[in-house]
Design a protein around this motif. Structure first.
Motif, short mmCIF file in Angstrom:
data_model
loop_
_atom_site.label_atom_id
_atom_site.label_comp_id
_atom_site.label_asym_id
_atom_site.label_seq_id
_atom_site.Cartn_x
_atom_site.Cartn_y
_atom_site.Cartn_z
N LEU A 155 0.82 -1.21 0.00
CA LEU A 155 0.00 0.00 0.00
C LEU A 155 0.86 1.27 0.00
O LEU A 155 0.54 2.24 -0.69
CB LEU A 155 -0.93 0.00 1.21
N LEU A 198 -4.44 -0.12 9.29
CA LEU A 198 -3.55 -1.27 9.42
C LEU A 198 -2.37 -0.99 10.35
O LEU A 198 -1.92 -1.88 11.08
CB LEU A 198 -3.06 -1.72 8.04
N LEU A 245 -6.61 3.43 4.82
CA LEU A 245 -6.40 2.00 5.05
C LEU A 245 -5.05 1.76 5.72
O LEU A 245 -4.94 0.94 6.65
CB LEU A 245 -6.49 1.23 3.74
N ALA A 262 -8.08 6.84 -0.01
CA ALA A 262 -8.53 5.60 0.62
C ALA A 262 -7.35 4.75 1.07
O ALA A 262 -7.38 4.15 2.16
CB ALA A 262 -9.42 4.81 -0.36
#
Length: 163
Positions: free
Chosen positions: A21, A64, A60, A56
């Motif tokens: 990510l 996490l 996220l 987003a």
């Protein structure tokens, strides 16, 4: 709290998901940077899937990171390799906590900039981005250093779950 011999499968999975990510955030940077430039010039900013993915993705990552922190605080982390010199053990400890702080800080400053229009937050976001990139490079270079110089296989801790 008992110190585990290795990271759990969940900790390992979260590490790699967050790594992917974060890499995606760097790839998606140009889209949100262009949208931010347009916004600061008073231009309309139309919906963009790339911008949405960046925003987003940041949210996220924060979720996490909080999960990772909860696991680290409740489960702990394995000890550093025994042959690692004390200054490197300290540096490793600082670097790992630095990752949590930088990733959380990136999300918070990005959110303040994007949703609050705070220009100073956008500047801080860029400074944190450089710091995070430097820490990532250091983290990645630590793998061959451990393998070649210290002759330990610390990388296995991020591949194979331990008890």
């Amino acid at each position: 709290m008992r110190q585990p011999s290795g990271y759990s499968a969940t900790q390992i999975g979260l590490h790699w998901v967050v790594a992917v990510l974060v890499a995606a955030q760097f790839v998606l940077h140009d889209g949100i940077s262009s949208a931010w430039d347009a916004y600061t010039k008073g231009q309309d900013v139309a919906f963009s899937p790339v911008v949405f993915a960046h925003v987003a993705g940041g949210v996220l990552i924060l979720a996490l990171v909080l999960w990772r922190l909860a696991l680290r605080l409740s489960r702990g982390a394995p000890p550093p390799p025994e042959n690692e010199p004390a200054p490197l053990k300290t540096l490793s400890h600082v670097a790992h906590w630095g990752f949590y702080g930088l990733m959380a800080g990136m999300t918070l400053t990005g959110g303040l900039a994007w949703f609050g229009g705070v220009a100073q937050a956008a500047q801080a976001h860029n400074v944190l981005k450089v710091a995070l990139l430097a820490l990532i490079v250091l983290h990645v270079l630590a793998v061959p250093f451990h393998r070649v110089v210290l002759k330990n296989n610390v990388m296995l801790r991020m591949i194979r779950p331990g008890a």
